[in-house]
Design an enzyme around this catalytic site. Structure first.
Site, PDB file in Angstrom:
ATOM      1  N   SER A   1       0.836  -1.204   0.000  1.00  0.00           N
ATOM      2  CA  SER A   1       0.000   0.000   0.000  1.00  0.00           C
ATOM      3  C   SER A   1       0.869   1.252   0.000  1.00  0.00           C
ATOM      4  CB  SER A   1      -0.877   0.042   1.261  1.00  0.00           C
ATOM      5  OG  SER A   1      -1.719  -1.057   1.283  1.00  0.00           O
TER       6      SER A   1
ATOM      7  N   HIS B   1      -4.216  -0.889  -4.917  1.00  0.00           N
ATOM      8  CA  HIS B   1      -3.395  -1.954  -5.503  1.00  0.00           C
ATOM      9  C   HIS B   1      -3.800  -2.144  -6.959  1.00  0.00           C
ATOM     10  CE1 HIS B   1      -1.446  -3.917  -1.945  1.00  0.00           C
ATOM     11  NE2 HIS B   1      -2.370  -3.213  -1.334  1.00  0.00           N
TER      12      HIS B   1
ATOM     13  N   HIS C   1      -4.417 -10.637  -1.809  1.00  0.00           N
ATOM     14  CA  HIS C   1      -4.443 -10.989  -0.381  1.00  0.00           C
ATOM     15  C   HIS C   1      -5.365 -12.184  -0.142  1.00  0.00           C
ATOM     16  CE1 HIS C   1      -3.529  -6.683  -0.697  1.00  0.00           C
ATOM     17  NE2 HIS C   1      -2.819  -6.829   0.397  1.00  0.00           N
TER      18      HIS C   1
ATOM     19  N   TYR D   1      -7.520 -12.429   2.160  1.00  0.00           N
ATOM     20  CA  TYR D   1      -8.884 -11.995   2.513  1.00  0.00           C
ATOM     21  C   TYR D   1      -9.754 -11.675   1.291  1.00  0.00           C
ATOM     22  CZ  TYR D   1      -7.077  -7.222   1.878  1.00  0.00           C
ATOM     23  OH  TYR D   1      -6.502  -6.096   1.353  1.00  0.00           O
ATOM     24  N   GLU D   2      -9.117 -11.581   0.116  1.00  0.00           N
ATOM     25  CA  GLU D   2      -9.916 -11.328  -1.092  1.00  0.00           C
ATOM     26  C   GLU D   2     -10.673 -12.580  -1.528  1.00  0.00           C
ATOM     27  OE1 GLU D   2      -7.934  -8.503  -4.045  1.00  0.00           O
ATOM     28  OE2 GLU D   2      -6.274  -8.967  -2.716  1.00  0.00           O
TER      29      GLU D   2
ATOM     30  N   ALA E   1       2.472  -2.153   4.189  1.00  0.00           N
ATOM     31  CA  ALA E   1       2.065  -1.194   5.220  1.00  0.00           C
ATOM     32  C   ALA E   1       1.603  -2.019   6.421  1.00  0.00           C
ATOM     33  CB  ALA E   1       0.928  -0.324   4.702  1.00  0.00           C
TER      34      ALA E   1
ATOM     35  N   MET F   1      -1.573  -7.866   6.672  1.00  0.00           N
ATOM     36  CA  MET F   1      -2.464  -8.876   6.076  1.00  0.00           C
ATOM     37  C   MET F   1      -1.860  -9.516   4.825  1.00  0.00           C
ATOM     38  SD  MET F   1      -6.034  -6.781   6.437  1.00  0.00           S
ATOM     39  CE  MET F   1      -6.442  -5.874   7.942  1.00  0.00           C
ATOM     40  N   SER F   2      -0.530  -9.502   4.731  1.00  0.00           N
ATOM     41  CA  SER F   2       0.120 -10.087   3.530  1.00  0.00           C
ATOM     42  C   SER F   2       1.469 -10.665   3.939  1.00  0.00           C
ATOM     43  CB  SER F   2       0.311  -8.982   2.475  1.00  0.00           C
ATOM     44  OG  SER F   2       1.213  -8.002   2.950  1.00  0.00           O
TER      45      SER F   2
ATOM     46  N   ASN G   1       0.056   3.022  10.775  1.00  0.00           N
ATOM     47  CA  ASN G   1      -0.834   3.370  11.907  1.00  0.00           C
ATOM     48  C   ASN G   1      -0.378   2.621  13.149  1.00  0.00           C
ATOM     49  OD1 ASN G   1      -2.098   1.065  10.138  1.00  0.00           O
ATOM     50  ND2 ASN G   1      -2.828   0.705  12.222  1.00  0.00           N
TER      51      ASN G   1
ATOM     52  N   HIS H   1      -9.043   1.976   6.372  1.00  0.00           N
ATOM     53  CA  HIS H   1      -8.128   1.725   5.247  1.00  0.00           C
ATOM     54  C   HIS H   1      -7.629   3.060   4.678  1.00  0.00           C
ATOM     55  CE1 HIS H   1      -6.208  -0.380   1.978  1.00  0.00           C
ATOM     56  NE2 HIS H   1      -6.890   0.285   1.074  1.00  0.00           N
TER      57      HIS H   1
END
Ligand code: HPA
Length: 275
Positions: free
Chosen positions: A31, A62, A84, A86-87, A114, A212-213, A236, A248
């Site tokens: 990201s 992305h 990812h 989660y996709e 990120a 998450m990756s 963050n 996000h």
């Protein structure tokens, strides 16, 4: 032939028909860093949609293409936009592009992302060299029949992030005067951000940042003998540390802000990884 390997071989043929460039370094842009690929000396681009069976990136921020070219003379292949877990893709598909870049000849892989900071001494906008990782609630990409053509059934992961490459990233940050933390990355499935209790648990487990990756990609690359390294950009403070709810948009905004410094660090690191 193993179904996954067959698909990989087909994708490889499609890409090889479009470029004869042999990348030395493969790079995954996280990201905020996506714009980096537009700034290199581009030879060819191949959209993920042009490769039959290739997973498509569905996340804002992305884009989805492979960029072939040169960074200060170093031949590279860049994933501009990753996919990812989660996709909704199974983890085999999530790591297919990584394996493809390995089969294209890349010996080293630089992963960027990120992250949320679990370590309370980190601030938004900081960078962290990934020294090691934890997978939480995400299956190994090596589950299923082993693809002998790629690597062994039970690969060692005791130096998943290559020490020599880590040292090259350290010296890159040093020469650029960029402060670089070091620590452990934990991969969660997402797409929801974590609860404060989960973040406390991850801290107790020894994690410094959460994302998450990345971790499943590092395993797949390591399995096939690529040398792996990674840099995180803290977008963050993680849940329970951040005074505000996470979004996000916040992740993207901070990653965009840090991008100029991040790009310099990535360029310098690529040159040294090749050296
Ligand atoms: N949690 C998980 N993934 C993330 C975060 C986070 O706080 N920030 C950026 N990616």
């Amino acid at each position: 032939m193993n179904e996954i390997y067959e698909k990989l071989t087909k994708c490889l043929a499609v890409v090889r028909a479009k470029t004869s460039l042999h990348p030395k370094v493969a790079i995954v842009l996280g990201s905020g860093l996506g714009g980096y690929a537009d700034e290199i000396d581009i030879e060819t681009t191949v959209s993920y949609s042009e490769i039959d069976g290739f997973p498509q990136s569905t996340v804002p921020g992305h884009s989805g293409r492979l960029v072939f070219g040169y960074v200060k003379g170093v031949p590279v292949v860049i994933m501009q936009g990753r996919v990812h877990y989660y996709e909704g893709y199974d983890v085999n598909n999530v790591v297919l592009p990584i394996r493809l870049m390995g089969l294209l000849g890349a010996e080293s892989l630089l992963l960027t992302n990120a992250v949320g900071a679990i370590n309370k001494t980190f601030s938004a906008g900081d960078f962290m060299l990934i020294r090691d990782q934890i997978m939480y609630n995400v299956p190994s990409p090596l589950i299923g029949e082993n693809i002998e053509g790629l690597g062994t059934r039970f690969p060692d992961m005791s130096e998943i992030y290559n020490k020599t490459l880590c040292e090259k990233i350290r010296s890159s940050a040093d020469i650029l005067g960029i402060r670089l933390h070091e620590g452990v990355y934990v991969q969660v499935s997402g797409p929801n951000f974590e609860t404060p209790a989960e973040i406390s648990a991850f801290r107790a487990l020894g994690a410094d940042v959460v994302g998450m990756s990345t971790a499943c990609e590092a395993i797949a690359a390591n399995h096939m003998g690529m040398k792996v390294c990674g840099i995180s950009c803290v977008s963050n403070l993680a849940a329970g540390i951040s005074p505000t709810p996470l979004t996000h948009d916040e992740v993207q905004e901070m990653a965009d802000k840090a991008a100029p410094q991040f790009k310099k660090l990535v360029t310098e690191s690529i040159v040294r990884i090749d050296g």
